[in-house]
Design an enzyme around this catalytic site. Structure first.
Site, PDB file in Angstrom:
ATOM      1  N   GLY A 138       0.571  -0.889   0.001  1.00 16.49           N
ATOM      2  CA  GLY A 138       0.253  -0.116   0.176  1.00 16.49           C
ATOM      3  C   GLY A 138       0.999   1.931  -0.138  1.00 16.49           C
TER       4      GLY A 138
ATOM      5  CG  HIS B 156       2.741   1.221  -5.741  1.00 12.31           C
ATOM      6  ND1 HIS B 156       3.835   1.550  -4.615  1.00 12.31           N
ATOM      7  CD2 HIS B 156       3.650  -0.451  -5.200  1.00 12.31           C
ATOM      8  CE1 HIS B 156       3.764   1.259  -3.345  1.00 12.31           C
ATOM      9  NE2 HIS B 156       4.210  -0.136  -3.522  1.00 12.31           N
TER      10      HIS B 156
ATOM     11  CD  GLN C 280       7.390  -7.253   4.389  1.00 16.74           C
ATOM     12  OE1 GLN C 280       7.150  -8.353   3.524  1.00 16.74           O
ATOM     13  NE2 GLN C 280       8.120  -6.784   3.249  1.00 16.74           N
TER      14      GLN C 280
ATOM     15  CD  GLU D 219      15.412  -3.757 -13.312  1.00 17.47           C
ATOM     16  OE1 GLU D 219      15.933  -2.982 -13.387  1.00 17.47           O
ATOM     17  OE2 GLU D 219      15.282  -4.602 -14.022  1.00 17.47           O
TER      18      GLU D 219
END
Ligand code: AMP
Length: 276
Positions: A31, A37, A61, A147
């Site tokens: 989010g 994104h 995480q 990436e």
């Protein structure tokens, strides 16, 4: 756009898609959506009949509760962003929907003890644990990663090769703003001054890269990187080093490498990687 929060409801839509032989692209996110994104979504929309975006801030995480609690969240804007980008289905489950009470944490065994894995112990275990859940729920044809998080991308590539052979991973180049810094949810937490400092640091890094010869060995470039970084005014640094694109080792020429860095502005950790 459909907004779905529970797995059983999601599965009925997935079955309908599969019955119509639609190809599905999946874009997992935490989010606070931005143009980075947006690139993943665009690519998925181009490649597939249907695009599913997930929003899930995965506590497993994060290294600290504080970092998890202060991670940017902006639901309303995210809904608008997905709708404006013609996402077909937004999956936004709760932690209870995804995890069992005594959930087993998977162990990542690839690209260990270097870069972010060295400084964020257990972070990638949390990443593959949540993706294991999402991949088995969503069962898309393709999945999209940036990436921007290059080590994560490499680790997920291995994880998919080992466990989800049906899934095709697509990597998407880092989207940057006009000043050169990568879009990131964490940028939102920077003060104006921190952002200016970060932009100026980043521009110095780009000039440093321009000063290097393609033919340098990675080891030589790393000596120069050390000399460069001690001259910079950085509050805290985890790493600033070149590594080979293929195996993240120190072998090869700088032309086959990326410069990886993780620095702090206040408590905010910022990562990036750049090709020469
Ligand atoms: P996050 O929400 O930070 O977990 O990121 C979700 C996905 O978006 C990951 O695959 C990231 O690598 C990717 N991503 C984040 N920022 C960028 C960016 N600036 N350009 C391209 N992809 C990005």
């Amino acid at each position: 756009m459909l907004i779905i929060k529970d797995i059983s409801n999601l599965q009925s839509y997935l079955t309908a898609y599969q019955n119509r032989k639609y190809s599905i692209g999946f874009v997992p996110t935490m989010g606070a959506l931005h143009k980075g994104h947006g690139e993943l979504i665009k690519k998925s929309k181009n490649d597939n009949h249907k695009t599913i975006v997930s929003i899930f801030v995965n506590e497993k995480q994060f290294n600290s509760k504080e970092d998890f609690n202060s991670y940017p969240r902006n639901k309303g804007l995210d809904y608008d962003f997905c709708s404006d980008n013609d996402v077909d289905l937004l999956f936004e489950p709760s932690a209870e929907e995804i995890y069992n009470k005594d959930e087993t944490i998977l162990k990542n065994n690839n690209y260990n003890n270097i870069l972010c894995d060295k400084y964020r112990k257990g972070h990638f275990d949390g990443v593959i644990t949540v993706l294991n859940k999402f991949f088995s729920i969503v069962k898309s044809n393709k999945v999209y990663f940036g990436e921007k998080d290059f080590q994560q991308l490499k680790i997920i590539e291995k994880f998919i090769q080992e466990k989800y052979k049906f899934l095709e991973i697509v990597s998407v180049p880092t989207k940057r703003n006009e000043e050169g810094i990568a879009y990131s949810s964490r940028n939102e937490k920077l003060s104006k001054k921190q952002l200016q400092d970060f932009v100026s640091f980043h521009q110095k890094v780009e000039n440093f890269l321009k000063s290097l010869e393609n033919s340098f060995d990675i080891e030589i470039a790393n000596q120069k990187a050390k000399d460069f970084i001690v001259e910079q005014d950085i509050e805290e640094l985890d790493y600033f080093e070149f590594r080979n694109n293929d195996d993240l080792s120190f072998n090869g020429k700088v032309s086959e490498s990326r410069l990886f860095y993780a620095i702090y502005k206040g408590k905010i950790r910022l990562i990036d990687n750049l090709k020469i």
